[in-house]
Design a protein around this motif. Structure first.
Motif, PDB file in Angstrom:
ATOM      1  N   GLN A   1     -23.120   7.837 -33.414  1.00  0.00           N
ATOM      2  CA  GLN A   1     -22.188   6.864 -33.999  1.00  0.00           C
ATOM      3  C   GLN A   1     -20.975   7.565 -34.599  1.00  0.00           C
ATOM      4  N   ALA A   2     -21.246   8.593 -35.402  1.00  0.00           N
ATOM      5  CA  ALA A   2     -20.151   9.330 -36.060  1.00  0.00           C
ATOM      6  C   ALA A   2     -19.243   9.994 -35.031  1.00  0.00           C
ATOM      7  N   SER A   3     -19.835  10.516 -33.962  1.00  0.00           N
ATOM      8  CA  SER A   3     -19.063  11.199 -32.924  1.00  0.00           C
ATOM      9  C   SER A   3     -18.162  10.220 -32.172  1.00  0.00           C
ATOM     10  N   VAL A   4     -18.679   9.039 -31.860  1.00  0.00           N
ATOM     11  CA  VAL A   4     -17.893   8.013 -31.152  1.00  0.00           C
ATOM     12  C   VAL A   4     -16.749   7.530 -32.037  1.00  0.00           C
ATOM     13  N   LEU A   5     -17.037   7.332 -33.322  1.00  0.00           N
ATOM     14  CA  LEU A   5     -16.000   6.886 -34.260  1.00  0.00           C
ATOM     15  C   LEU A   5     -14.900   7.945 -34.384  1.00  0.00           C
ATOM     16  N   GLU A   6     -15.295   9.208 -34.424  1.00  0.00           N
ATOM     17  CA  GLU A   6     -14.329  10.302 -34.514  1.00  0.00           C
ATOM     18  C   GLU A   6     -13.467  10.371 -33.251  1.00  0.00           C
ATOM     19  N   GLU A   7     -14.096  10.136 -32.105  1.00  0.00           N
ATOM     20  CA  GLU A   7     -13.362  10.137 -30.825  1.00  0.00           C
ATOM     21  C   GLU A   7     -12.321   9.018 -30.797  1.00  0.00           C
ATOM     22  N   LEU A   8     -12.705   7.839 -31.335  1.00  0.00           N
ATOM     23  CA  LEU A   8     -11.766   6.713 -31.392  1.00  0.00           C
ATOM     24  C   LEU A   8     -10.588   7.028 -32.308  1.00  0.00           C
TER      25      LEU A   8
ATOM     26  N   ASP B   1     -28.589   9.081 -23.989  1.00  0.00           N
ATOM     27  CA  ASP B   1     -27.499   9.925 -23.506  1.00  0.00           C
ATOM     28  C   ASP B   1     -26.504   9.104 -22.678  1.00  0.00           C
ATOM     29  N   THR B   2     -27.027   8.179 -21.870  1.00  0.00           N
ATOM     30  CA  THR B   2     -26.183   7.295 -21.060  1.00  0.00           C
ATOM     31  C   THR B   2     -25.285   6.441 -21.952  1.00  0.00           C
ATOM     32  N   ILE B   3     -25.886   5.840 -22.969  1.00  0.00           N
ATOM     33  CA  ILE B   3     -25.136   4.987 -23.902  1.00  0.00           C
ATOM     34  C   ILE B   3     -24.065   5.798 -24.632  1.00  0.00           C
ATOM     35  N   TYR B   4     -24.451   6.973 -25.089  1.00  0.00           N
ATOM     36  CA  TYR B   4     -23.525   7.828 -25.850  1.00  0.00           C
ATOM     37  C   TYR B   4     -22.295   8.198 -25.012  1.00  0.00           C
ATOM     38  N   LYS B   5     -22.531   8.625 -23.763  1.00  0.00           N
ATOM     39  CA  LYS B   5     -21.418   9.027 -22.904  1.00  0.00           C
ATOM     40  C   LYS B   5     -20.523   7.844 -22.563  1.00  0.00           C
ATOM     41  N   THR B   6     -21.122   6.688 -22.343  1.00  0.00           N
ATOM     42  CA  THR B   6     -20.328   5.485 -22.050  1.00  0.00           C
ATOM     43  C   THR B   6     -19.453   5.122 -23.239  1.00  0.00           C
ATOM     44  N   ASN B   7     -20.025   5.187 -24.445  1.00  0.00           N
ATOM     45  CA  ASN B   7     -19.260   4.847 -25.655  1.00  0.00           C
ATOM     46  C   ASN B   7     -18.127   5.839 -25.914  1.00  0.00           C
ATOM     47  N   LEU B   8     -18.363   7.128 -25.628  1.00  0.00           N
ATOM     48  CA  LEU B   8     -17.304   8.138 -25.801  1.00  0.00           C
ATOM     49  C   LEU B   8     -16.125   7.859 -24.871  1.00  0.00           C
ATOM     50  N   GLU B   9     -16.444   7.552 -23.614  1.00  0.00           N
ATOM     51  CA  GLU B   9     -15.379   7.231 -22.655  1.00  0.00           C
ATOM     52  C   GLU B   9     -14.668   5.935 -23.060  1.00  0.00           C
ATOM     53  N   ALA B  10     -15.453   4.972 -23.541  1.00  0.00           N
ATOM     54  CA  ALA B  10     -14.880   3.684 -23.959  1.00  0.00           C
ATOM     55  C   ALA B  10     -13.906   3.876 -25.124  1.00  0.00           C
ATOM     56  N   ALA B  11     -14.230   4.769 -26.065  1.00  0.00           N
ATOM     57  CA  ALA B  11     -13.370   5.003 -27.236  1.00  0.00           C
ATOM     58  C   ALA B  11     -11.978   5.458 -26.799  1.00  0.00           C
ATOM     59  N   GLN B  12     -11.921   6.366 -25.827  1.00  0.00           N
ATOM     60  CA  GLN B  12     -10.629   6.846 -25.327  1.00  0.00           C
ATOM     61  C   GLN B  12      -9.880   5.730 -24.604  1.00  0.00           C
ATOM     62  N   THR B  13     -10.597   4.965 -23.804  1.00  0.00           N
ATOM     63  CA  THR B  13      -9.968   3.886 -23.031  1.00  0.00           C
ATOM     64  C   THR B  13      -9.475   2.773 -23.942  1.00  0.00           C
TER      65      THR B  13
ATOM     66  N   ILE C   1     -21.874  -0.207 -27.337  1.00  0.00           N
ATOM     67  CA  ILE C   1     -23.295  -0.352 -27.014  1.00  0.00           C
ATOM     68  C   ILE C   1     -24.096   0.237 -28.176  1.00  0.00           C
ATOM     69  N   ASP C   2     -25.150  -0.466 -28.605  1.00  0.00           N
ATOM     70  CA  ASP C   2     -25.919  -0.059 -29.791  1.00  0.00           C
ATOM     71  C   ASP C   2     -26.439   1.363 -29.667  1.00  0.00           C
ATOM     72  N   MET C   3     -26.227   2.141 -30.728  1.00  0.00           N
ATOM     73  CA  MET C   3     -26.703   3.531 -30.792  1.00  0.00           C
ATOM     74  C   MET C   3     -27.591   3.699 -32.018  1.00  0.00           C
ATOM     75  N   ASP C   4     -28.802   4.171 -31.807  1.00  0.00           N
ATOM     76  CA  ASP C   4     -29.718   4.409 -32.928  1.00  0.00           C
ATOM     77  C   ASP C   4     -29.415   5.736 -33.622  1.00  0.00           C
ATOM     78  N   ASN C   5     -28.874   6.674 -32.875  1.00  0.00           N
ATOM     79  CA  ASN C   5     -28.584   7.998 -33.409  1.00  0.00           C
ATOM     80  C   ASN C   5     -27.304   7.970 -34.253  1.00  0.00           C
ATOM     81  N   GLU C   6     -27.421   8.269 -35.549  1.00  0.00           N
ATOM     82  CA  GLU C   6     -26.258   8.220 -36.445  1.00  0.00           C
ATOM     83  C   GLU C   6     -25.215   9.279 -36.095  1.00  0.00           C
ATOM     84  N   GLU C   7     -25.685  10.425 -35.579  1.00  0.00           N
ATOM     85  CA  GLU C   7     -24.740  11.470 -35.153  1.00  0.00           C
ATOM     86  C   GLU C   7     -23.883  10.990 -33.984  1.00  0.00           C
TER      87      GLU C   7
ATOM     88  N   LEU D   1     -23.639  -4.852 -38.710  1.00  0.00           N
ATOM     89  CA  LEU D   1     -24.034  -5.421 -37.419  1.00  0.00           C
ATOM     90  C   LEU D   1     -23.756  -4.470 -36.258  1.00  0.00           C
ATOM     91  N   GLY D   2     -23.263  -3.271 -36.578  1.00  0.00           N
ATOM     92  CA  GLY D   2     -22.996  -2.295 -35.527  1.00  0.00           C
ATOM     93  C   GLY D   2     -21.654  -2.468 -34.842  1.00  0.00           C
TER      94      GLY D   2
END
Length: 482
Positions: free
Chosen positions: A350-357, A311-323, A342-348, A376-377
């Motif tokens: 990954q898709a959510s972060v990419l969509e946010e970007l 959850d920590t990684i996911y939230k950091t990546n979401l904020e990073a996508a906007q920044t 940051i590496d994410m094992d959860n494919e959902e 390579l992620g």
């Protein structure tokens, strides 16, 4: 989202900041000694034709010859495409337009497929087609605009057009005025080109304040604040002629306190030159720009909140996508961009972060493409590069480290000097040697490396003296033979 546009003008440079919700989203800088060339039209002279590369170098009066590829030479689509050696010859005159400014060690990129931008349309003199900006996504709206323009074109002779996003709210009268203006402008360029000598500027694109009115202002723009009365009056005149709906938004700032200081823009410019970008959550981005590509590394830093590690990684990546999207616009980074989330094992996730970007990049005026996560992620993307980045405009490589960003340690320099002394002693029969170096290097020789220096003096059988040069950087030294 409502936005304000701030324009700071001095005799030396013009700076533009686009602000949304109190946050700077874009910075644009144009200096009077180095105005951007994109959009300029020249009568150039062919210097060299390279059949092996299917390209040519064209002299348009710049320090370096500009580059023209065969794919950027207009050819009639009805006929078979010809190789560049059949189209161009050395010393031939040719009318070209600048696609990309000279960037780094590369010369300007040219095209013969001319396009002149107006408020609502881009005029393509050699074409007959009607194109529509990709930003207008609604298919019904695209067809309405195409039909509207086709009705207006029979009264106008020749050329094709690309409909810009601004045209969505344009009246028939405004579109007709834009068409007539652009065609009249092109006719003047053609007439000038007939008598002009090679290496002549035929048409220069608008200055930055006027380009702001033409290209930046939209329905979301609430205010355009200019701190120069002269520039304000020029922008007013331009708006009266071409875009009267903008006039109520245009304001002159007469205050004594600098405009950019009031809105904290100077501080934002300094931050935009930093390698590290802090995230609100405690994470950070590390942005490294090279000539070939830009890399962006996302780190969690001090952010340890959340129910679990994922959850920590996911939230950091979401904020990073906007920044990241904001930093690309702010720094005007272009070319190939590699993002290491940051590496994410959860494919959902990954898709959510990419969509946010992707969603965050929709605000970008510059065309971007995203290829998604690689094996390579890493997220690979490109952003069209037409002008120098903010860092390349405001900065130059450090003369001390030559742009490496690192210095050799004082100990490394000491050992280089010892090796150099051995070489010099074998080549020259000097009475003594004098080492000239920085304070850090000389201090090391007097302390921890004193024994090694003494041993070397015994080995070569000559005295060695030390001298501090306060103007030397840590890597600089000289060995003087006496």
């Amino acid at each position: 989202m409502p936005e304000e546009i701030l324009i700071n003008v001095t005799p030396q440079e013009t700076r533009v900041a686009v602000i949304q919700q109190g946050v700077v989203q874009e910075l644009h800088i144009e200096r009077s000694t180095a105005r951007g060339l994109v959009g300029n039209i020249y009568k150039g002279r062919v210097c060299r034709v390279l059949p092996g590369m299917q390209s040519a170098f064209i002299d348009i009066g710049l320090e370096r010859a500009a580059f023209l590829h065969v794919a950027d030479i207009w050819q009639d689509r009805q006929t078979e495409a010809k190789p560049i050696e059949k189209l161009l010859a050395p010393e031939q005159s040719i009318v070209v337009q600048v696609l990309k400014d000279p960037i780094g060690s590369k010369g300007a990129r040219l095209t013969t497929q001319v396009g002149i931008a107006g408020r609502f349309l881009v005029y393509l003199p050699q074409e007959t087609r009607i194109g529509i900006s990709q930003r207008i996504e609604d298919e019904a709206e695209r067809e309405i605009l195409r039909g509207k323009l086709q009705q207006l074109l029979p009264a106008i002779e020749g050329g094709g057009f690309i409909i810009r996003t601004m045209a969505e709210a344009a009246t028939d009268k405004e579109l007709t005025a834009d068409i007539e203006f652009l065609q009249k402008l092109w006719s003047g360029i053609v007439e000038t080109a007939k008598t002009a000598l090679p290496v002549t500027l035929l048409y220069e694109d608008l200055s930055l304040p006027l380009r702001v009115l033409r290209d930046f202002v939209n329905d979301d723009s609430t205010r355009i604040l200019v701190d120069s009365r002269e520039s304000f009056q020029k922008m007013q005149s331009f708006a009266v002629d071409y875009m009267q709906n903008v006039l109520p938004k245009l304001e002159h700032y007469p205050g004594e306190r600098p405009l950019f200081d009031i809105y904290g823009i100077e501080e934002e410019i300094e931050k935009a030159l930093s390698r590290r970008v802090a995230l609100k959550s405690g994470g950070s981005l590390i942005i490294d720009q090279t000539e070939a590509l830009t890399t962006i590394d996302v780190n969690t830093g001090g952010f340890v909140g959340g129910r679990n590690f994922d959850d920590t990684i996911y939230k950091t990546n979401l904020e990073a996508a906007q920044t990241i999207a904001r930093q690309l616009r702010l720094r005007n980074l272009g070319g190939i961009i590699i993002v290491d989330f940051i590496d994410m094992d959860n494919e959902e996730h990954q898709a959510s972060v990419l969509e946010e970007l992707k969603k965050a990049l929709e605000k970008d005026r510059t065309r971007t493409t995203i290829n998604g996560f690689s094996a390579l992620g890493l997220v690979e993307m490109t952003r069209k590069r037409t002008r120098e980045s903010l860092a390349h405009i405001l900065c130059e490589p450090c003369p001390v480290c030559q742009g490496r960003g690192e210095l050799k340690t004082a100990r490394t320099v000491c050992y280089e000097i010892l090796r150099e002394l051995v070489r010099e002693a074998r080549q020259f029969n000097a009475r003594e040697f004098r080492i000239l170096g920085s304070q850090q290097v000389i201090d090391l020789f007097l302390d921890e490396e004193s024994q090694g220096l003494a041993q070397l003096g015994d080995f070569i059988g000559k005295p060695i003296y030390l001298q501090v040069e306060t103007q030397y950087s840590q890597e600089q030294y000289d060995i003087v033979l006496m």
